[in-house]
Scaffold this active site. Structure first.
Site, PDB file in Angstrom:
ATOM      1  N   SER A  73      -4.206   1.068   0.784  1.00  0.00           N
ATOM      2  CA  SER A  73      -3.867  -0.332   1.071  1.00  0.00           C
ATOM      3  C   SER A  73      -4.821  -1.268   0.318  1.00  0.00           C
ATOM      4  O   SER A  73      -4.563  -2.463   0.227  1.00  0.00           O
ATOM      5  CB  SER A  73      -3.937  -0.609   2.578  1.00  0.00           C
ATOM      6  OG  SER A  73      -5.171  -0.174   3.106  1.00  0.00           O
ATOM      7  N   GLU A 119       2.925   5.883  11.049  1.00  0.00           N
ATOM      8  CA  GLU A 119       3.042   4.478  10.639  1.00  0.00           C
ATOM      9  C   GLU A 119       4.466   3.981  10.889  1.00  0.00           C
ATOM     10  O   GLU A 119       5.453   4.579  10.423  1.00  0.00           O
ATOM     11  CB  GLU A 119       2.672   4.302   9.154  1.00  0.00           C
ATOM     12  CG  GLU A 119       2.785   2.840   8.720  1.00  0.00           C
ATOM     13  CD  GLU A 119       2.129   2.502   7.392  1.00  0.00           C
ATOM     14  OE1 GLU A 119       1.525   3.386   6.770  1.00  0.00           O
ATOM     15  OE2 GLU A 119       2.237   1.323   6.993  1.00  0.00           O
TER      16      GLU A 119
HETATM   17  O1  KIV Z   1      -3.688   2.787   3.171  1.00  0.00           O
HETATM   18  C1  KIV Z   1      -3.875   2.558   4.361  1.00  0.00           C
HETATM   19  O2  KIV Z   1      -4.596   1.640   4.763  1.00  0.00           O
HETATM   20  C2  KIV Z   1      -3.184   3.412   5.322  1.00  0.00           C
HETATM   21  C3  KIV Z   1      -3.149   2.943   6.734  1.00  0.00           C
HETATM   22  C4  KIV Z   1      -2.067   1.947   6.877  1.00  0.00           C
HETATM   23  C5  KIV Z   1      -3.000   4.073   7.676  1.00  0.00           C
HETATM   24  O3  KIV Z   1      -2.616   4.388   4.953  1.00  0.00           O
END
Ligand code: KIV
Length: 266
Positions: free
Chosen positions: A45, A182
């Site tokens: 993310s 998720e």
């Molecule tokens: O990339 C991320 O932050 C994640 C979370 C949403 C679990 O995979």
């Protein structure tokens, strides 16, 4: 010693696990000092919240390794999980293991996370046998954005719930130490959590998971888009903007810097 022993213990004791993402030295330092946090994910993310990309797809191994090593070096207490970016796994077994190994050897992560279900069971088994702790991730898989044609909630009907449970069971048997759910319905999350003995960690998956994770920048009000299931705990965007604006105005008005700004000038 940083490890994931807390995960099985807290599931057994029915105590919620608390995980959060981090990408930088400053926030890793704050998070590492918070007793209630069990582990930190350097999520892909980072692509959305720190690089401003629309999806997580463009972020690569070198970018991830940079953030993973900064966070791992900073966190002396909490174990760090490195998210495997798109195409760093799943193309070939050898490359997948090599890349996961880099996250641990160069990035000093304590484990890795991969998105996907039973199709990755064999890879998870191999990684675990080699000594790489793996966290699974099912439900909404942001790296599948283009295949799914957007971000979708899963577990909306019986077939989808059965499929999710089959993925969770296969991944557990392969050796994952915990599983991110998720954007799955609360009922689906409950059924998956009851079907496996390792902890489920929810994000947009309701209250029946064994723990919760959130994207740090969403919680702090720094993300440009905050998902509807998340609450902004502080509006750091506005607070930061006000502070920077105040400083800029002080410079323009001559209020900053003060006349005697070095102590030895006094
Ligand atoms: O990339 C991320 O932050 C994640 C979370 C949403 C679990 O995979």
């Amino acid at each position: 010693m940083k490890n994931f022993n807390n995960f099985a213990k807290k599931k057994r004791l029915n105590q919620p696990l608390v995980l959060i993402t981090a990408y930088s030295y400053s926030f890793a330092k704050i998070i590492d000092s918070i007793e209630e946090i069990d582990a930190i994910l350097v999520g892909d993310s980072v692509a959305n919240v720190e690089y401003g990309y629309e999806t997580t797809i463009p972020v690569n191994m070198e970018q991830m390794l940079n953030h993973v090593s900064i966070v791992s070096e900073t966190c002396k207490q909490k174990p760090v999980i490195a998210d495997m970016p798109f195409l760093s796994y799943g193309v070939s077994t050898a490359d997948s293991i090599k890349n996961a190994g880099r996250m641990m050897k160069e990035g000093k992560a304590n484990g890795v996370k991969i998105e996907g279900g039973k199709e990755f069971a064999e890879l998870v088994y191999k990684m675990t046998m080699i000594g790489i702790p793996v966290m699974g991730h099912i439900g909404l898989k942001p790296q599948h954005y283009n295949v799914m044609g957007g971000y979708r909630i899963s577990g909306k009907n019986e077939d989808q719930v059965e499929e999710l449970i089959a993925d969770a069971v296969a991944l557990e048997q392969a050796g994952i130490f915990s599983l991110i759910l998720e954007c799955v319905t609360e009922e689906a999350a409950k059924a998956i959590t009851n079907a496996i003995s390792i902890p489920t960690i929810g994000i947009g998956a309701g209250k029946y998971c064994d723990g919760q994770i959130c994207v740090l920048n969403d919680l702090l009000g720094l993300s440009s888009y905050i998902p509807s299931f998340m609450e902004k705990y502080v509006d750091l965007f506005s607070i930061s903007k006000d502070a920077i604006e105040k400083w800029a105005k002080d410079v323009i008005s001559g209020t900053f810097p003060k006349t005697s700004f070095h102590k030895d000038q006094q």
